[in-house]
Scaffold this active site. Structure first.
Site, short mmCIF file in Angstrom:
data_model
loop_
_atom_site.label_atom_id
_atom_site.label_comp_id
_atom_site.label_asym_id
_atom_site.label_seq_id
_atom_site.Cartn_x
_atom_site.Cartn_y
_atom_site.Cartn_z
N ASN A 174 1.18 -1.44 -0.24
CA ASN A 174 -0.19 -0.20 -0.09
C ASN A 174 0.76 0.89 0.16
OD1 ASN A 174 -3.10 -1.03 0.21
ND2 ASN A 174 -2.18 -2.00 1.67
N GLU A 175 0.72 1.78 -1.53
CA GLU A 175 1.96 2.89 -0.57
C GLU A 175 1.32 3.94 -1.28
OE1 GLU A 175 5.10 2.33 -1.51
OE2 GLU A 175 5.68 1.33 -3.51
N PRO A 176 2.42 5.59 -0.51
CA PRO A 176 1.47 6.12 -0.72
C PRO A 176 0.48 6.92 -1.32
CG PRO A 176 3.89 7.04 -0.87
CD PRO A 176 3.40 5.51 -1.11
N THR A 193 10.22 1.69 -3.53
CA THR A 193 10.47 0.75 -3.43
C THR A 193 11.05 -0.51 -4.51
OG1 THR A 193 7.99 1.10 -2.58
CG2 THR A 193 8.69 -0.93 -3.25
#
Length: 644
Positions: A174-176, A193
Site C-alpha cells: 500500500n504505497e503513498p 520501493t
C-alpha cells in the site's frame, strides 16, 4: 494503554522492552537490543495464539509478510515445530502481497520465499496456504482480488497480521496515496520501493513495476497487528509513522487508529524517536557523558551557534535546564565539550610518536604498529577510510588490508562478459578459467540463474585486480593485501548463507598471523544486503575467541562507517582531517574499482556513486566540526573505538 498485549506475562514484550508512552508517540511500541531477540518474542506470541486456538478446536488465521524483517520469526516457528511439537494443522495463512507479473517458481516471488522460509518445513495443509497469484491474467485481476477478500472473510478474518514497513511508509504494498478504505487490488510500486528491491533483482530494471496487495482496510480489520522494523534505514519512516499525523502519504500511520497494534523495533530502527534522539525534550534525563555530548552538539545545530557561544538561556529554552543546574554554568560545560571534541582530532591515526598521548585518541607507542584494515567488500577500505589508509602507510606502520568477501555478485554480467572476451582473445585458452564457457554461459544466462563457478571466479578476479590497483595507488605492498573469500558469501546469489564456524576461523587465523595493535572494521550496518553486518560479526566472534592471547591485550578496535551513514559527532572518538590533495587521492583510489562505477548494483537508497557519497560525507563532517567552532578542514574521516 492503546495496543495492550494479549499474551501471557512470561512471554510478554514487557519482559524484554519497556514502552514509555510520551506525548510524541501515538502507537504502542517495544524496543529490543537485537532483531533476533525481538523476533523470538513475536514468534512466541504467534505460537501461543496457534495453541490457544487448537485448545478451542478453532482455526488460526494468520496474515503473513515477506522481506527480511520476518525471516527470524519464521526460523523460530520452524524450530518450535521441530523441537517443541508446534503444529500448524489448524493454521490458515494469507500473504499480504506478490509482485505482478511473477511466476511461483521465480526465486524472487513471495510464493518461493514463503515456502523456502516456512511452509516447506512445517505441517500446514497446502490448501490452507493463500498467496496472491502473480500469474493471473490482467483482465481477471479485479475479480481475483474480490475473491481473495472473500476468502479472508469466509475464514473468519485475520486473527493476527504480521507486517514490515517500507521506506515509503507502505504496509503490504500500500504505497503513498493508498486510501484507508482500500481493499485487495493491483497497485503500481513507488520508485523508492523498487530501488530498495533492486539488490535482490540484480538491478532496478529487473524489479516488477506492479504488485497485488491486501488493502489498508483489509489489514485494519485484523484482530491483532505486529509491525516489525530493523536497522537504521527504517528509523526515519518509523518516526514519521509513530509520531506523525495520520496521512495517506504514509499509509502505515493508519495503524495509529488500530486498537491492538504493536510496533516491535530494534534500537537502530527506534533511534530517531524523540525519546531516543532528544530525550531531554521528553522529560528528565540521566545525564551521562555521552548524552551531554549529544545534547550540546544538538543545541549548537538548533541555535546555529558554536559551542563556546552557547548561553544559559540557550540551555534553559531547549529542555536542558536540569543539565544546566547540575553542571553549574554554560561556560564550564562549553569549555569541557570543546576540549572533548578538540581531542578527537588527529592527523596521526596510528598515534604520534614521542608525544604526550594523554589527550590523543591513539597511543604513541609502539611507534610502528601492526595494523589490519578489514574491508567487507573489495572497495570499502578506500571508500570509507582511503585518506586514513594512506596516512597510516606514509607514517611508517605495517598496514595489512584484508578483504573479507570476493564481492563477485556486485559485478554485472555485462562487465564480466567484457573481461571474458578480452581475456579469451588475449590468452587463447591458456588459463585456469575456460573463457569460452564463461562467454557462452553469460550470453545464454536465464532469469534468476545462479552464476556458474567459472563466472563467479571471473567476477571475483575482476574485484581482486581492481583492489590491487587501488592499494598500490595508496602505497601498499602487494604482500600486505589479503583476500579471505569467506564461505558464507559464496552462494552465487544475493541471499547469503549464515555466518559459520569456518568463516570465523578464517578471520581468526589472519588476526593471529598479524598480531595487530590496531584493527579497523566496517561498523556501517546499513549495507542493503547485509554483508557488512555478517563480516563485522565474524570479526567480533574472532576477537572474542582470541582475547586471552597476550598480544590482544594491546589491540584496539576502531569502527569506520561506509557509503551509507556517518557517525554522529558525539559518537566520534577519532577524527582524521584530510587535505585537498588527500581527498583527491582517495577519489582516484575509489575509481580504480571500475566495475563499481557508473552502474552501482547495490546502491541502497542513494543514487550517487560511491566516490561522490564518500566525498560529500567527509566534507560534511568537516563542516560540522567547523560550525561547532573547531578548526576548518577540507574533509574528515571519522572512527569510533569499540571495546570488544
Amino acid at each position: 494503554m492503546k495496543g495492550a498485549l494479549e499474551i501471557k506475562p512470561d512471554i510478554s514484550y514487557k519482559s524484554a522492552g519497556k514502552f514509555e508512552e510520551t506525548r510524541y508517540e501515538k502507537i504502542h511500541n517495544e524496543i529490543f537490543k537485537s532483531s533476533i531477540e525481538a523476533s523470538t518474542i513475536v514468534a512466541q506470541e504467534i505460537a501461543q495464539l496457534i495453541r490457544s486456538k487448537q485448545e478451542k478446536n478453532k482455526s488460526c488465521v494468520l496474515g503473513l509478510a515477506t522481506g527480511s524483517s520476518p525471516i527470524k520469526v519464521y526460523e523460530e516457528l520452524v524450530r518450535m515445530h521441530r523441537e517443541e511439537g508446534l503444529s500448524f494443522s489448524n493454521v490458515i495463512t494469507f500473504n499480504l502481497d506478490e509482485y505482478y507479473p511473477m511466476t511461483k517458481e521465480n526465486n524472487q516471488s513471495y510464493h518461493y520465499f514463503m515456502h523456502q522460509h516456512l511452509f516447506n518445513h512445517i505441517d500446514i495443509k497446502p490448501e490452507n496456504i493463500n498467496i496472491p497469484d502473480g500469474t493471473v491474467a490482467i483482465e481477471e485481476i479485479n475479480q481475483y482480488c474480490i475473491d481473495y477478500e472473500m476468502n479472508i472473510k469466509n475464514a473468519g478474518g485475520l486473527d493476527f497480521q504480521l507486517l514490515g514497513i517500507g521506506r515509503t511508509g507502505h504496509v503490504g504494498f500500500n504505497e503513498p496515496g493508498s486510501h484507508i478504505n482500500s481493499g485487495t487490488r493491483i497497485i503500481t510500486l513507488d520508485h523508492i520501493t523498487r530501488v530498495d528491491a533492486s539488490s535482490a533483482f540484480n538491478g532496478i530494471d529487473n524489479v516488477p513495476k506492479r504488485a497485488i496487495t491486501m488493502g489498508v482496510s483489509t489489514i485494519m480489520r485484523s484482530k491483532r497487528i505486529v509491525l516489525m522494523a530493523w536497522g537504521q534505514n527504517k528509523a526515519d519512516i518509523i518516526k514519521r509513522t509513530i509520531q506523525g499525523d495520520i496521512s495517506s502519504e504514509v499509509p502505515a500511520t493508519f495503524l495509529q487508529n488500530h486498537p491492538n497494534a504493536t510496533f516491535v523495533l530494534d534500537q537502530s530502527a527506534a533511534s530517531e524517536l524523540t525519546r531516543f534522539k532528544t530525550p531531554w525534550l521528553v522529560g528528565e534525563c540521566l545525564w551521562t557523558t555521552e548524552l551531554k555530548s549529544k545534547a550540546i552538539v544538538w543545541l549548537c545545530q538548533k541555535t546555529k551557534q558554536s559551542i563556546l557561544k552557547l548561553t544559559d538561556r540557550d540551555y534553559n529554552n531547549n529542555g536542558m535546564s536540569d543539565l544546566l543546574a547540575q553542571e553549574g554554568s554554560a561556560y564550564d560545560m562549553n569549555i569541557n565539550m570543546f576540549n572533548v571534541l578538540q581531542h578527537t582530532i588527529t592527523g596521526w591515526p596510528g598515534g604520534k610518536p614521542n608525544t604526550d598521548d594523554s589527550h590523543r585518541p591513539e597511543r604513541a607507542n609502539p611507534a610502528k604498529k601492526r595494523i589490519i584494515l578489514f574491508s567487507p567488500h573489495p572497495d570499502d577500505d578506500v571508500i570509507s577510510m582511503g585518506g586514513t589508509f594512506s596516512k597510516l602507510i606514509k607514517q611508517g606502520h605495517d598496514v595489512h588490508v584484508v578483504y573479507q568477501t570476493s564481492g563477485n555478485i556486485a559485478v554485472t554480467d555485462d562487465e564480466a562478459l567484457k573481461f571474458a572476451e578480452v581475456a579469451s582473445d588475449f590468452l587463447k585458452g591458456h588459463s585456469d578459467i575456460n573463457f569460452k564457457e564463461v562467454i557462452e554461459f553469460l550470453n545464454n544466462k536465464s532469469e534468476n540463474q545462479i552464476d556458474s563457478l567459472e563466472v563467479r571466479k571471473l567476477k571475483g578476479l575482476i574485484r581482486r585486480r581492481e583492489s590491487y590497483a587501488a592499494t598500490r595507488y595508496i602505497g601498499l605492498k602487494d604482500e600486505n593485501t589479503h583476500f579471505l573469500d569467506l564461505p558464507f558469501y559464496e552462494t552465487g546469489q544475493v541471499k547469503k548463507n549464515p555466518l559459520g564456524t569456518e568463516d570465523i576461523a578464517i578471520v581468526k587465523d589472519i588476526i593471529a598471523k598479524i598480531k595487530p595493535h590496531q584493527v579497523f572494521a566496517a561498523g556501517d550496518l546499513a549495507d542493503p544486503h547485509g554483508t557488512h553486518e555478517v563480516c563485522l560479526n565474524a570479526i567480533f566472534a574472532a576477537l572474542k575467541e582470541l582475547k586471552p592471547e597476550p598480544y590482544m591485550q594491546d589491540c584496539w578496535l576502531w569502527l569506520y562507517r561506509g557509503a551509507w551513514h556517518e557517525w554522529d559527532i558525539h559518537e566520534i572518538d577519532m577524527a582524521v582531517p584530510l587535505s585537498p590533495s588527500e581527498v583527491l587521492l582517495k577519489r582516484h583510489a575509489i575509481l580504480y574499482h571500475q566495475s563499481q562505477k557508473d552502474r552501482v548494483m547495490f546502491q541502497g537508497n542513494d543514487s550517487r556513486e560511491f566516490w561522490v557519497r564518500a566525498e560529500d560525507r567527509n566534507k560534511n563532517t568537516a563542516i560540522l566540526y567547523d560550525e561547532l567552532g573547531l578548526a576548518e578542514y577540507e574533509a574528515i574521516e571519522a572512527f569510533k573505538r569499540f571495546d570488544y
